[in-house]
Design an enzyme around this catalytic site. Structure first.
Site, PDB file in Angstrom:
ATOM      1  CB  CYS A 126     -15.599  12.055 -16.088  1.00  0.00           C
ATOM      2  SG  CYS A 126     -13.969  12.638 -16.365  1.00  0.00           S
ATOM      3  CG  ASP A 127     -17.225   7.173 -16.143  1.00  0.00           C
ATOM      4  OD1 ASP A 127     -16.301   8.077 -16.815  1.00  0.00           O
ATOM      5  OD2 ASP A 127     -17.157   6.051 -16.601  1.00  0.00           O
ATOM      6  CE  LYS A 128     -21.198   6.299 -12.995  1.00  0.00           C
ATOM      7  NZ  LYS A 128     -19.794   6.135 -13.855  1.00  0.00           N
ATOM      8  CB  CYS A 200     -10.991   7.700 -20.928  1.00  0.00           C
ATOM      9  SG  CYS A 200     -10.877   7.648 -19.089  1.00  0.00           S
ATOM     10  CB  SER A 483     -15.609   0.477 -17.315  1.00  0.00           C
ATOM     11  OG  SER A 483     -14.754   1.237 -18.023  1.00  0.00           O
TER      12      SER A 483
END
Length: 570
Positions: A126-128, A200, A483
């Site tokens: 995931c992103d961070k 995702c 995003s």
């Protein structure tokens, strides 16, 4: 690690202290946890930093992944010890998300500094989370390997797409607001677009950064794109456990892998694949941990955008047909690196113990020997020139970022009338009330690292507008971020941000704004004299926050510097 064998009353005091420290530190803790002295004698202690939780679909499989890593460590003759750190999912879409990157980095540094591990495995998705862990790898400089949880699989078709991903639900809400579909349609999409666990299924920030960790050389080949539910995910995890022990014995440390040359490779990979604009933020922060100035790495982004064309298409970068699973089957990161090899620093070291050149030459494509030319192409036959771009202009004196790979050709030069909002909530309400008309440039300000604080993601507003059919007639600009799934004409990371008195704070409703992607410009078509008058009249009251967010606002730099925390800002 065998100091206990040499404890004698005749030892010099300095040697005695060293031996006692070894006994009372890691060794004593391990024996209290059930290991015997003979079990651990002469074996490296490998820390596993794990972001597993029950709240995030991208992290829930990391317990099983961790077990595979531990098996590999033990098989190779190491001692695995696991500790946890936080992992926030970007679905929350508020100002708390980006600041967690620094908490993750700091927490790993504190555990490594306190317990003096011999090696480090980073488990995250995931992103961070992945960026924070990469920053920690550079900061701690142990023999280190990254293991990610893998992307989810796509959902059933919707609105003409063969497959859908989880942000299709936002577009569906926009379509519902415009009266294009029923509420039942919205609920069906919402419930079916993400049928499995994973980070995702599209090429957003999570999967961009997972793939970049592989392109940097800190994750084993195929580690970045292998889906979460595939058995290969566990095989790679076990192999990573074996490999980290070998890294310890070879004394190959994180900074032997992470350096300016490998960052150049990562930037080239990002451009070639049309990855998330957030990766610019994160690679700039990683560069800072390596002692590389933000301006130098931002120049790399700018130059690479001219030099490296887009040779891979994964939604949302230019197609709605292909998701991460399709990218994986077409060869994934290794295939892109193979096609890019003439533009890469091939002599860089990787976590395999071999150079990037050797990895490319020795890679076996187990899934498909040849790439699908609709997903990955050679440099001689690219999809697009310039998948991401750094913009400048009187609205972005320092910098701004955009993603040409996701911008319709008709919107690459757009001039519109400003419609200004001082927060994302007000903009979302206006969109839901169908108040945004074709020809508008939606301006969302005070969303930067200091303004939010925390630099909120502006995913929903753009998705709602696309769902309403405004994707080729409206633009959105902000000092916040987007995003990795966003497409349409958007410009983010505008620096300096409005909360610092940047020009974005001076825009008024009705002002003309010109966005020229090919010229890499974003300009407010207002005279300098008028802007100076507005500046004298401008005032700003920061949002009231407490605790960590108050400290973050005081320490955070601009997006153009990676939104890093620095005492220079006190």
């Amino acid at each position: 690690m065998e100091d206990y064998k040499y404890l004698t009353k005749d030892m010099p005091p300095s040697e005695m202290l060293r031996a006692i420290k070894a006994l009372n530190g890691k060794w004593q803790m391990l024996t209290l946890l059930g290991w015997s002295v003979d079990d651990i004698a002469g074996k490296p202690v490998i820390a596993i930093a794990n972001t597993c939780s029950d709240i995030c679909p991208g992290h829930v499989n990391l317990r099983q992944v961790s077990d595979a890593v531990k098996n590999g460590i033990i098989q190779a003759g190491g001692i695995p010890v696991e500790f946890g750190t936080i992992g926030v999912c970007d679905v929350s879409q508020n100002g708390y998300v980006l600041p967690t990157r620094d908490v993750i980095c700091d927490s790993i540094e504190l555990m490594v500094g306190a317990h003096e591990f011999d090696g480090l495995v980073l488990l995250g998705s995931c992103d961070k989370i992945v960026p924070g862990m990469l920053m920690a790898a550079a900061r701690c400089n142990l023999p280190t390997i990254m293991v990610t949880g893998g992307p989810a699989l796509g959902g059933p078709g919707f609105n003409g797409r063969a497959k859908t991903e989880n942000t299709a639900a936002y577009e569906a809400w926009g379509m519902y607001q415009a009266g294009k579909i029923s509420l039942d349609d919205v609920l069906r999409v919402t419930k079916t677009v993400m049928p499995t666990i994973g980070s995702c299924s599209y090429y957003g920030t999570a999967n961009t950064m997972s793939c970049i960790s592989e392109a940097l050389g800190l994750q084993l080949p195929d580690g970045g794109a292998t889906p979460a539910v595939y058995a290969d995910r566990l095989r790679i995890a076990k192999a990573s456990g074996v490999r980290v022990v070998e890294l310890v014995r070879q004394n190959i440390r994180a900074r032997d892998i992470l350096n300016y040359e490998s960052l150049q490779n990562a930037v080239a990979f990002l451009m070639a694949t049309g990855g998330s604009t957030n990766a610019i933020l994160h690679l700039t922060a990683l560069a800072n941990e390596l002692g590389i100035e933000a301006e130098k790495i931002m120049n790399e982004f700018d130059q690479m955008s001219e030099k490296i064309p887009q040779i891979a298409r994964i939604y949302p970068s230019g197609t709605e047909d292909y998701l991460m699973e399709d990218f994986y089957f077409s060869g994934g990161v290794p295939r892109v690196m193979e096609y890019l090899k003439t533009e890469l620093n091939l002599d860089v070291m990787t976590c395999t113990g071999s150079t990037l050149k050797e990895n490319i030459e020795n890679h076996i494509y187990w899934q498909n020997k040849e790439a699908d030319s609709e997903i990955i192409r050679p440099l001689s036959d690219p999809f697009l020139k310039g998948s991401l771009a750094i913009l400048h202009g009187n609205l972005a004196p320092d910098s701004a970022v955009c993603k040409p790979a996701g911008i319709p050709e008709s919107m690459r030069r757009f001039t519109g009338n400003a419609v200004c909002f001082d927060c994302e909530e007000d903009a979302a309400l206006a969109v839901s009330e169908l108040k945004i008309k074709p020809g508008s440039v939606v301006v969302i300000r005070y969303g930067g690292p200091k303004g939010e604080p925390g630099m909120r993601e502006m995913c929903n507003v753009l998705k709602f507008m696309i769902g309403q059919g405004l994707g080729e007639s409206v633009s959105l600009i902000t000092d916040g971020r987007f995003s990795g799934t966003n497409n349409g004409c958007f410009v983010g990371h505008i620096s300096p941000e409005a909360a610092e008195g940047g020009p974005l704070a001076l825009v008024k409703d009705g002002d003309k704004i010109c966005i020229d992607i090919d010229a890499k410009r974003i300009d407010l078509l207002v005279s300098p004299d008028e802007l100076e008058l507005r500046r004298k009249q401008w005032s700003y009251t920061p949002k009231e926050v407490r605790g960590y967010m108050e400290r973050y606002r005081k320490l955070a730099s601009s997006a153009g510097s990676g939104a890093i925390l620095t005492t220079k800002n006190i």
